[in-house]
Motif scaffolding. Structure first.
Motif: not given
Length: 293
Positions: A211-215, A185-193, A239-242, A205-207
């Motif tokens: 996405i759900e938590y960000a929402y 994941f990365w963040v540009s101008n406050g948006t996650i990509y 980056y993320t993993n369980s 699963i962490t991915r």
């Protein structure tokens, strides 16, 4: 160390499966790794949903349910004395004569491994490198967390054993894909990509949780096809993993630098993860906390 092997809790040195297991002969097997936090298997339901979908895809009969796994975990906690642990749940096709079988596998082998892990609530900071090894395409319509790990091993060999470094795969077309053992994941101008699943990445699963938590906390998250140039212009990268949870990145290819562990979005997501890791079994439970998120 004790593990679960086809219905019994046994010492790891005593575990046995047949050489005719098609998980060994042809790679027909899938696994999930997750963590216990004070005995709580974080996001277990999400892991089991993915595992069972993969078993169906591989034509392996049976459904691994929550009650069965929590019972096994209780026994392993008692046998090993660990309630903060790394768990690997492995299901392979089971025994059958050699040859490419098209009928269902009705007697899979199930193994559950447990190893201790410290529970340190510290946001780690590492570096990343773009890999020369391209990400291969999935064997089926979606990438399974399967026994087919040669692509990952080749990538790991490329960067050698550097604990403070994660490699980032590109697709054959040059788009950002995923890490060797992680999602990116990365963040540009406050948006996650983050890369779209159609790039051929694992739907971690962490991915899914990110996405759900960000929402739920009002952060915008976009999935799509992105290039290394998009990545290197970011403000934050993680980056993320369980097992490692959320890990901040401070640089890529010894060039572009990011905010690392001081990144405000990365830290906000990390703090949310720490808040819920001893409580929920599925990302879908987040809606019950809507008013206080």
């Amino acid at each position: 160390m004790y593990m679960f092997c086809n219905g019994a809790i046994v010492k790891e040195s005593e575990a046995r499966i047949s050489p005719f297991d098609h998980g060994f002969l042809y790679g027909l097997g899938v696994f999930e790794t997750f963590r216990l936090y004070d005995g709580h298997p974080f996001l277990l339901d999400d892991h089991l949903d993915r595992l069972n979908a993969a078993l169906k895809e591989l034509n392996i009969s049976g459904n691994v349910d929550r009650e069965e796994i929590t019972g096994i975990l209780d026994k392993l906690i008692l046998a090993n004395g660990y309630d903060n642990a790394r768990i690997r749940l492995n299901v392979s096709a089971g025994n059958s004569p050699m040859g490419l079988q098209t009928s269902p596998f009705n007697n899979p082998n199930m193994l559950v491994f447990m190893s201790p892990i410290s529970m340190e609530d510290i946001l780690l900071e590492k570096k990343a490198v773009l890999l020369k090894t391209p990400r291969n395409t999935p064997e089926t319509g979606v990438r399974l967390k399967s026994h087919h790990f040669l692509n990952n091993i080749a990538a790991k060999r490329e960067i050698s054993d550097q604990p403070g470094t994660e490699g980032i795969f590109l697709t054959e077309n040059g788009f950002i894909a995923e890490g060797i053992i992680s999602n990116i994941f990365w963040v540009s101008n406050g948006t996650i990509y983050t890369p779209d699943l159609s790039t051929g990445i694992l739907n971690g699963i962490t991915r899914q949780w990110i996405i759900e938590y960000a929402y739920h906390i009002g952060l915008r998250c976009e999935e799509g096809f992105f290039t290394p140039a998009d990545l290197k212009r970011a403000d934050e990268l993680f980056y993320t993993n369980s097992i490692q949870e959320i890990v901040s990145v401070y640089s890529i290819d010894s060039g572009s630098r990011f905010q690392g562990k001081s990144g405000p979005v990365t830290r906000k997501l990390y703090e949310g993860y720490q808040r819920f890791k001893k409580q929920i079994s599925s990302r879908n439970e987040l809606h019950t906390y809507g008013e206080i998120l």
